[in-house]
Design a protein around this motif. Structure first.
Motif, mmCIF file in Angstrom:
data_model
loop_
_atom_site.group_PDB
_atom_site.id
_atom_site.type_symbol
_atom_site.label_atom_id
_atom_site.label_comp_id
_atom_site.label_asym_id
_atom_site.label_seq_id
_atom_site.Cartn_x
_atom_site.Cartn_y
_atom_site.Cartn_z
ATOM 1 N N LYS A 1 0.852 -1.181 0.000
ATOM 2 C CA LYS A 1 0.000 0.000 0.000
ATOM 3 C C LYS A 1 0.887 1.229 0.000
ATOM 4 O O LYS A 1 2.058 1.174 0.410
ATOM 5 C CB LYS A 1 -0.896 -0.018 1.252
ATOM 6 C CG LYS A 1 -1.868 -1.204 1.272
ATOM 7 C CD LYS A 1 -2.383 -1.525 2.662
ATOM 8 C CE LYS A 1 -1.384 -2.325 3.471
ATOM 9 N NZ LYS A 1 -1.129 -3.677 2.919
ATOM 10 N N PHE A 2 0.332 2.347 -0.481
ATOM 11 C CA PHE A 2 1.090 3.594 -0.518
ATOM 12 C C PHE A 2 0.240 4.728 0.033
ATOM 13 O O PHE A 2 -0.935 4.858 -0.330
ATOM 14 C CB PHE A 2 1.507 3.935 -1.955
ATOM 15 C CG PHE A 2 2.195 5.266 -2.073
ATOM 16 C CD1 PHE A 2 1.486 6.408 -2.433
ATOM 17 C CD2 PHE A 2 3.542 5.395 -1.773
ATOM 18 C CE1 PHE A 2 2.113 7.651 -2.511
ATOM 19 C CE2 PHE A 2 4.180 6.629 -1.847
ATOM 20 C CZ PHE A 2 3.464 7.751 -2.220
ATOM 21 N N GLY B 1 0.653 8.908 0.510
ATOM 22 C CA GLY B 1 1.401 10.157 0.368
ATOM 23 C C GLY B 1 0.819 11.187 1.320
ATOM 24 O O GLY B 1 -0.393 11.334 1.401
ATOM 25 N N ASP C 1 1.140 8.227 -6.482
ATOM 26 C CA ASP C 1 0.016 7.437 -5.968
ATOM 27 C C ASP C 1 -0.898 7.000 -7.110
ATOM 28 O O ASP C 1 -1.384 5.862 -7.122
ATOM 29 C CB ASP C 1 -0.779 8.250 -4.938
ATOM 30 C CG ASP C 1 -1.300 9.545 -5.516
ATOM 31 O OD1 ASP C 1 -0.452 10.385 -5.905
ATOM 32 O OD2 ASP C 1 -2.518 9.731 -5.615
ATOM 33 N N SER D 1 -8.316 4.433 -5.431
ATOM 34 C CA SER D 1 -7.481 5.292 -4.584
ATOM 35 C C SER D 1 -8.396 6.228 -3.813
ATOM 36 O O SER D 1 -9.585 6.315 -4.102
ATOM 37 C CB SER D 1 -6.488 6.107 -5.428
ATOM 38 O OG SER D 1 -7.161 7.101 -6.176
ATOM 39 N N GLU E 1 -8.277 10.323 -2.155
ATOM 40 C CA GLU E 1 -7.572 11.593 -2.003
ATOM 41 C C GLU E 1 -8.291 12.394 -0.917
ATOM 42 O O GLU E 1 -9.483 12.660 -1.044
ATOM 43 C CB GLU E 1 -7.575 12.390 -3.311
ATOM 44 C CG GLU E 1 -6.770 11.746 -4.442
ATOM 45 C CD GLU E 1 -7.477 10.559 -5.072
ATOM 46 O OE1 GLU E 1 -8.652 10.688 -5.428
ATOM 47 O OE2 GLU E 1 -6.855 9.484 -5.172
ATOM 48 N N SER F 1 -1.924 15.097 -5.430
ATOM 49 C CA SER F 1 -2.359 13.975 -6.253
ATOM 50 C C SER F 1 -2.845 14.479 -7.608
ATOM 51 O O SER F 1 -3.684 15.372 -7.674
ATOM 52 C CB SER F 1 -3.481 13.222 -5.524
ATOM 53 O OG SER F 1 -3.721 11.989 -6.137
ATOM 54 N N PHE G 1 -4.178 2.808 -2.064
ATOM 55 C CA PHE G 1 -3.429 3.984 -2.532
ATOM 56 C C PHE G 1 -4.146 5.227 -2.064
ATOM 57 O O PHE G 1 -5.296 5.480 -2.415
ATOM 58 C CB PHE G 1 -3.282 3.935 -4.057
ATOM 59 C CG PHE G 1 -2.545 2.701 -4.488
ATOM 60 C CD1 PHE G 1 -3.236 1.571 -4.881
ATOM 61 C CD2 PHE G 1 -1.161 2.652 -4.392
ATOM 62 C CE1 PHE G 1 -2.550 0.415 -5.210
ATOM 63 C CE2 PHE G 1 -0.473 1.496 -4.716
ATOM 64 C CZ PHE G 1 -1.168 0.367 -5.124
ATOM 65 N N THR H 1 -3.760 9.502 -0.582
ATOM 66 C CA THR H 1 -3.011 10.704 -0.267
ATOM 67 C C THR H 1 -3.835 11.529 0.706
ATOM 68 O O THR H 1 -5.065 11.492 0.672
ATOM 69 C CB THR H 1 -2.728 11.566 -1.508
ATOM 70 O OG1 THR H 1 -3.943 11.768 -2.222
ATOM 71 C CG2 THR H 1 -1.695 10.920 -2.421
#
Lengths: 516, 544
Positions: free
Chosen positions: A51-52, A54, A156, A171, A173, A190, A337, A339
Motif C-alpha cells: 500500500k502507498f 502520500g 500514488d 485510490s 484523495e 495527487s 493507494f 493521499t
C-alpha cells in the motif's frame, strides 16, 4: 483472473496460485474471495499487498532540529530529544512503539525539476506553488503565483493505475482543509495523467459515507429489498452514463480523449462498487461516524467551512478524524493507494485551546494541538521568520513539524496494530525546505512504514552530491532532485522504472540505484 | 466569409539585462530581437469538450429542473486557469464523480417530489408519455436534439425503475442519469458529427454548439428557448445573427452577474470570501458583504450603464455606495443599507476598482497592508508582467517579513527592498506601486497616518508605457487607466475568459485583430465581447 504483482514473496505467490486453483475461477469472483485469499497468502508467505500513502505538509522545517547532531552518522542518531522535529517517530509512550527503524530521513533533496522549464531554460516554481512537485516530480510548463501546470500523474496515481484494481476503490484523495483557492499546485499532491490535479474529500462525514456506509448491511428484508432495488436502478443509470461517455469519446483524440478516459474510469469505479457486496480485510470494523454536531462528546463537534484559514479552529480535530478514517480504510482494504494533505496554516482563533500566554514580543501564544505553545499567527510570525537565528523561532518551526509528523505516527500506530505497517509505504513531503526563504531546496521528505523488505529503512539518506552537516542542511551540489526517491518507491512496487517525473533535463528524473 | 486580420506572429521578448528577469508577455513592447517575421500564425481554438464550471452547472440545473437548490454545494472547487473557473482543463475525477452522483440523486428526488407535473409534459397514463418525457427532457438537458439511440437508452433506465415502482420512479431515474451524463456536464465544440475539416483544417461549430457557446459565454447558463429555436433554424450562422442574440442576452440579469464574475476572477477578488482581516473598527466578516456588493454594483454601473471602458473601471471618480459604505469611505452615498447610489470620490484619493475595499483587503496581510501583494498583483494582472519569486540565496533573506515596529510605517519597514541591491532589481518595480496604496489599510480604510507617522503614498512608475511620478493611488490609477499596455493585458484576459483557455498564441492573434477595431469599439469591453462572438475565431475549431 489476472492479478497485478506487488512484490510478494515467492511462497506467498505460490500460495495464491494454489488457492485460486483450489477454489476455481468462478469462485474467484465471489466478494469474500479476496479476504480469504489474503488470509491464506499471509499465513503462507507472511507478506501482504503493498500500500502507498502520500502525506502533504507545510511550513518546511528547521534544520537545527531536523539534521543530525554532533557525532551522529547516517545510521546512528537520536531523534527522541524534546525539540527534535522528528520526535514522534521515536516516542513509544505516545504512539505505542518507536518507529525509528521504520523511518528513513532524506536530507539535501531539492525540488530540482522545479527550476527547469520545458525548453531546458530556467523556470522557477516557487515554494507556494511547489507542493504539486512532491509526488509528480514534474517540471512546470508555465504558471504564476501559486498555480503551475504540471505534466504527469503523481506517484500514488501511477501506482493505483497499475496495482489498484483489486480493491473496491482504486485510490482515495483526502485533505483536511476546504480548497477555497481551487485545485492548484499549491495545495494538491495527487494528479491524474497530464498533471491534472485531483479533487479531495474534505468532510469526515463524506469520507465515512463513501467508504463505510455500504458495509452496514440492513437487517430487515424490506430494507434489504429496497437496497437491492436501488442497486439495480443505479446500475441502469450508470449503464446509460457509460454509453453516453463512449459515444462522445469516440469523437475525441489526444488530450480531449484523456478527459473522458478519466471520466470513464471514474464511472467504472462507481459500477464496480455498486456490484460489489463489500469485501473487506479481516480486521475491518467501520469507524465512528462523526457528524459536525451532536456528537456524544461535544469536543468532537466541528465545522468544515470555507472560512478564513480553511477551517480554523478545528484543523487539529479534522486531521485526527481523517487520519482515523484513513487508517480504517487501509485496514479494511478498501483501497491501497491514498493521499492526504494536512492543514496548511495555524491562524488566529484557536478556541478552545487559546491561552492568555504572551511571548516576549507581546505575541499571543496558542495551543493548537501542538505539544508546545506556538504563536497564534504562526504563518506571519514564525514561518516568515524561520531564517532567524533566534532559537525560539526554530523551536516553534520544529513544534509545527512535530504536529504534522505526530499525525503520521498515529497512522503508523494504527497500521502496526493491524499488522499492516510493514506493507505500507508512507511518503511524507512538504511545499518547500526553508519557510522564510521560500526555498524548495532541502525539502524534508520522510519514508516510513515498509515495502515488505524492498526498501531500507531506519537511516538517514543524503542526496548524491551533498555532504551532511551538523544542525544544518547538507552542502555541496548547487541543485539536487528528489525524483530518485519517487523512482525507488515505484520500483519497490515492482514497476521497474529507470526514472520518474518529467523534466527537460533527464538527469533530474533518473532513478539512482541503491538509494534506499 | 470574412477572416480575422492576420499579422505576423510577434516574438516574445525577455527583459534585457535587468536583475529582475521576468518576461513581458505583451510583445508590443519591441526590444531586442522583436518584430522579426515569422510564418503567418493565425491561431485557432482546438476542437474540444469543456466540463462546465460549478457555477455553470448550478445555473444549468436550475434552468432544467426549476430548483433553487445549489447543485454544486458539496462539490470540490473548480480547477482554475489564470484565475478563471471557466476553462477547458476541468475534469471529472473520482472524488467529483461521487459528488455528482450524490447530487444527481438528491436533485432527482427533489424534482419528482416537488415538481413532477411541470417536468412531465404529458398524461402519465398515456402509453407514449414515458417516451415523450424522455425525449423532451433529454433535449433540454443536452441542449440539442437527442438521437433515437440516446432516447432508447434512457427509456431502458425509465423502464428499469418504473417496473416494480411508479411513474415518478422512472422519471427520477432518468433525471439522475441525465445529470450525470457527459452530454449534460460538458459542452462540445466539435462541429457537426461527421463534418470534414476545410482546407485550413477547421470545422465550424454545429448550430446547437453555437447556441451553447453564446449562452454560457454571456450568461453562464444554458441556452434559452429563443436560442435553441434559432439553432434549430440554423439562424446563428452569420455574424449579424450572432450579434442579435448577444445583445439580447447582454440585457439579462444573468449577464450582469457573468461580467462581474469576469472582473472579480481577473483581479482575484473572489478570494475575499475565504479571508480574514483584523485591526479594523468593525469585524471584517460584518463588512465583507458590503465590500462585495460595492464591486458588483460598480462593475454593473460601468459595464451596463456607462461606457464599459477599462478607463472607467480603473479610473472612475465615483463608486456605488450604500449608507454603510458611504460612512466607511466618508462620502455622500445611498440613504439606506439597501440603497446603492453613485457616490462621488472626487474629494478622496480613491479612484476605480483598485481603491475599493474589496481589492485593498484581498491584497493585504491579516493585520497590515501589503505593498508587495498589491504591487505584484497590479504588475501581473494589469500589466501582464511576470514577476518571478525570489529564489536561491536571495530567497533565503528575501522573504522575511520586516518585523512590526510601533514607530514606523509599513513603507519605512520595507526600506531594505530598495537599499539592498539583491532586492532592488525587482522591488524597484513592485514597491512604488504598492506604496501608492499605503493610505488604505488591510480593510481598505483610509488613513492619514500610520503609527503616528504621516503616510507617504508618492512614487514613480518604471518599466511601463506610462512611467513617471504620482502622488497617490488615485493618480496611479488614472495613469494605469491610460496605459496601452494595461489595455492590451485586459484584452488578453478578456480573451482567456471568453475562450476558456490560456494560450499565448491565441492571445497574440486576438490582440492583432483587436487593435484593428475602431477605437470606440476597442475600448468598450462589451463591444469587444460582441466582436469576438461575431468573429471566425468564435465559430471555427482546429481539428488535429
Amino acid at each position: 483472473m489476472s492479478r497485478k504483482q506487488t512484490t510478494e514473496s515467492k511462497p506467498t505467490l505460490a500460495a495464491r496460485r494454489s488457492f485460486l486453483k483450489w477454489v476455481g475461477a468462478a469462485a474467484a469472483t465471489l466478494p469474500f474471495y479476496k479476504m480469504l485469499e489474503d488470509s491464506v497468502a499471509h499465513a503462507a508467505g507472511g507478506t501482504l499487498p503493498l500500500k502507498f500513502v502520500g502525506v502533504g505538509a507545510f511550513h518546511c522545517t528547521s534544520q537545527l532540529y531536523y539534521a543530525r547532531r554532533a557525532g551522529e552518522t547516517d545510521t546512528s542518531y537520536d531523534i527522541s530529544y524534546a525539540d527534535c522535529a522528528l520526535k514522534p517517530f521515536d516516542d513509544a509512550a505516545t504512539y505505542g512503539s518507536s518507529f525509528k527503524n521504520n523511518l528513513t530521513i532524506f536530507e539535501g533533496f531539492d525540488y530540482g525539476v522545479g527550476e527547469i522549464g520545458p525548453d531546458g531554460g530556467a523556470l522557477h516554481v516557487p515554494m507556494h506553488g511547489a507542493l504539486g512537485i512532491f509526488l509528480t516530480g514534474s517540471s512546470a510548463t508555465g504558471g504564476n503565483g501559486t498555480e503551475w501546470n504540471l505534466q504527469n500523474e503523481s506517484l500514488d496515481q501511477f501506482l493505483a493505475t497499475r496495482y489498484g484494481g483489486d480493491t473496491k476503490f482504486r485510490s482515495v484523495e483526502m485533505c483536511t482543509e476546504i480548497d477555497f483557492a481551487g485545485l492548484s499546485s499549491a495545495w494538491c499532491i495527487s494528479y491524474a495523467s497530464g498533471g491534472r490535479p485531483l479533487a479531495r474529500l474534505t468532510k469526515p462525514t463524506e469520507i465515512w459515507d463513501k467508504f463505510f456506509a455500504s458495509l452496514v448491511v440492513p437487517d430487515d428484508p424490506a430494507a434489504r429489498a429496497a437496497a437491492e432495488r436501488r442497486r439495480m436502478i443505479g446500475g441502469s443509470v450508470l449503464d446509460f452514463v457509460t454509453g453516453d461517455l463512449q459515444r462522445l469519446n469516440a469523437r475525441l483524440a489526444g488530450t480531449e480523449k484523456q478527459k473522458l478516459d478519466q471520466h470513464l474510469t471514474v464511472i467504472r469505479g462507481l459500477e464496480k462498487r455498486l456490484a460489489d457486496l463489500g469485501t473487506t480485510g479481516p480486521a475491518c470494523v467501520a469507524p465512528t461516524r462523526h457528524a459536525e454536531s451532536g456528537n456524544p462528546n461535544p469536543a468532537d463537534n466541528y465545522v468544515v467551512s470555507n472560512g478564513p484559514n480553511g477551517g480554523e479552529p478545528y484543523f487539529n480535530k479534522l486531521a485526527d478524524f481523517q487520519i482515523e478514517l484513513l487508517a480504517q480504510i487501509l485496514i479494511c482494504d478498501l483501497t491501497r493507494f491514498a493521499t492526504i494533505v494536512l492543514p496548511g496554516t495555524a491562524g488566529p482563533g484557536t478556541t478552545p485551546a487559546m491561552t492568555n500566554v504572551l511571548d516576549g514580543t507581546g505575541q499571543e501564544l496558542a495551543a493548537t494541538g501542538t505539544d508546545r505553545l506556538i504563536p497564534n499567527n504562526f504563518h506571519d510570525s514564525i514561518a516568515h521568520k524561520s531564517g532567524s537565528a533566534t532559537v525560539d523561532v526554530q523551536r516553534a518551526v520544529a513544534t509545527m513539524n512535530r504536529w504534522y509528523f505526530g499525525k503520521v505516527a498515529r497512522l503508523m500506530q494504527r497500521l502496526k496494530d493491524a499488522s499492516l505497517l510493514d506493507s505500507t509505504v508512507i511518503l511524507v513531503g512538504n511545499e518547500g525546505g526553508h519557510g522564510a526563504g521560500h526555498s524548495t531546496m532541502n525539502v524534508p521528505i520522510l519514508l516510513c512504514g515498509g515495502a515488505n523488505g524492498a526498501l531500507k529503512l531506519g537511516r538517514r539518506v543524503v542526496a548524491p552530491g551533498r555532504t551532511a552537516q551538523v544542525g544544518d542542511a547538507p552542502t555541496g551540489a548547487a541543485r539536487t532532485s528528489h525524483n530518485p526517491i519517487l523512482a525507488a518507491v515505484a520500483n519497490a512496487f515492482g514497476a521497474n522504472v529507470s526514472s520518474y517525473g518529467t523534466c527537460a533535463d533527464a538527469r533530474m528524473t533518473a532513478a539512482v540505484s541503491g538509494l534506499v | 466569409m470574412r477572416r480575422p486580420h492576420r499579422l505576423s506572429a510577434i516574438l516574445l521578448c525577455a527583459l534585457g539585462g535587468a536583475a529582475c528577469t521576468g518576461t513581458i508577455l505583451d510583445p508590443g513592447q519591441g526590444g531586442p530581437g522583436g518584430g522579426g517575421p515569422n510564418a503567418q500564425a493565425v491561431s485557432w481554438l482546438p476542437a474540444r469538450i469543456r466540463r462546465l464550471s460549478n457555477r455553470e452547472l448550478d445555473n444549468s440545473v436550475a434552468a432544467l429542473l426549476g430548483t433553487t437548490t445549489k447543485a454544486s454545494a458539496a462539490f470540490a472547487p473548480d480547477t482554475r486557469q489564470s484565475g478563471y473557473t471557466i476553462n477547458a482543463e476541468q475534469r471529472v475525477d473520482g472524488t467529483l464523480g461521487d459528488q455528482i452522483a450524490a447530487a444527481a440523486d438528491a436533485l432527482a428526488t427533489e424534482a419528482v417530489t416537488a415538481r413532477l407535473a411541470s417536468l412531465v409534459p404529458c398524461d402519465q397514463a398515456a402509453a407514449s408519455c414515458p417516451r415523450t418525457f424522455v425525449e423532451t427532457f433529454a433535449a433540454r438537458a443536452f441542449r440539442r436534439p437527442v438521437t433515437a439511440v440516446e432516447a432508447d437508452a434512457l427509456m431502458t433506465v425509465f423502464t428499469t425503475a418504473h417496473s416494480g415502482g411508479t411513474f415518478a420512479d422512472g422519471v427520477q431515474a432518468v433525471i439522475s442519469a441525465t445529470l450525470q451524463s457527459p452530454s449534460f456536464l460538458y459542452t462540445t465544440e466539435l462541429g457537426r458529427e461527421g463534418a470534414t475539416p476545410d482546407a485550413r483544417g477547421l470545422v465550424e461549430l454545429a448550430p446547437h454548439e453555437v447556441a451553447s457557446a453564446l449562452s454560457y459565454f454571456v450568461t453562464g447558463g444554458p441556452p434559452d428557448a429563443a436560442l435553441l429555436d434559432a439553432a434549430a433554424k440554423d439562424e446563428l450562422r452569420t455574424p449579424a445573427q450572432r450579434e442579435t442574440q448577444m445583445r439580447r442576452l447582454l440585457a439579462t440579469p444573468a449577464a450582469r452577474v457573468q461580467i462581474a464574475r469576469f472582473v472579480k476572477e481577473w483581479l482575484g477578488l473572489d478570494m475575499i470570501d475565504h479571508l480574514d482581516r483584523t485591526g479594523g473598527a468593525a469585524s471584517f466578516s460584518s463588512l465583507r458583504p458590503t465590500f462585495v456588493a460595492e464591486t458588483d454594483a460598480f462593475v454593473e454601473e460601468v459595464m451596463f450603464r456607462g461606457d464599459a471602458s477599462l478607463a472607467a473601471l480603473l479610473g472612475a471618480d465615483y463608486t456605488m455606495a450604500n449608507s454603510t459604505l458611504g460612512a466607511y469611505y466618508g462620502v455622500a452615498a445611498g440613504a439606506s443599507t439597501s440603497d446603492w447610489a453613485r457616490a462621488s470620490l472626487a474629494s478622496t484619493p480613491r479612484r476605480g476598482l483598485l481603491s475599493q475595499a474589496s481589492f485593498l483587503s484581498v491584497y493585504a496581510a491579516v493585520d497590515a497592508s501589503s505593498p508587495v501583494k498589491r504591487g505584484v498583483t497590479i504588475l501581473r494582472r494589469l500589466l501582464c508582467q511576470d514577476i518571478p519569486f525570489p529564489s536561491g540565496e536571495v530567497a533565503m533573506k528575501a522573504m522575511m517579513v520586516p518585523p512590526k515596529d510601533a514607530a514606523k510605517t509599513t513603507r519605512e519597514r520595507f526600506t531594505i527592498h530598495s537599499t539592498d541591491p539583491a532586492c532592488a532589481g525587482c522591488h524597484s518595480r513592485i514597491d512604488p506601486i504598492g506604496f501608492a496604496f499605503e493610505e488604505f489599510d488591510q480593510m481598505g480604510k483610509y488613513r492619514v497616518t500610520e503609527n503616528g507617522v504621516t503616510v507617504d503614498s508618492t512614487g514613480s512608475l518604471v518599466g511601463t508605457d506610462v512611467d513617471g511620478a504620482f502622488r497617490d493611488a488615485g493618480e496611479l490609477a488614472g495613469r494605469l487607466a491610460s496605459s496601452e499596455q494595461v489595455r492590451r493585458c485586459f484584452a488578453r484576459n478578456a480573451l482567456r475568459f471568453s475562450t476558456a483557455q490560456t494560450s499565448s498564441s491565441l492571445e497574440e492573434a486576438f490582440l492583432a485583430s483587436w487593435q484593428a477595431l475602431p477605437a470606440t469599439t476597442q475600448s468598450n469591453l462589451i463591444e469587444v465581447l460582441v466582436a469576438y462572438a461575431k468573429s471566425d475565431l468564435f465559430v471555427n475549431r482546429k481539428v488535429n
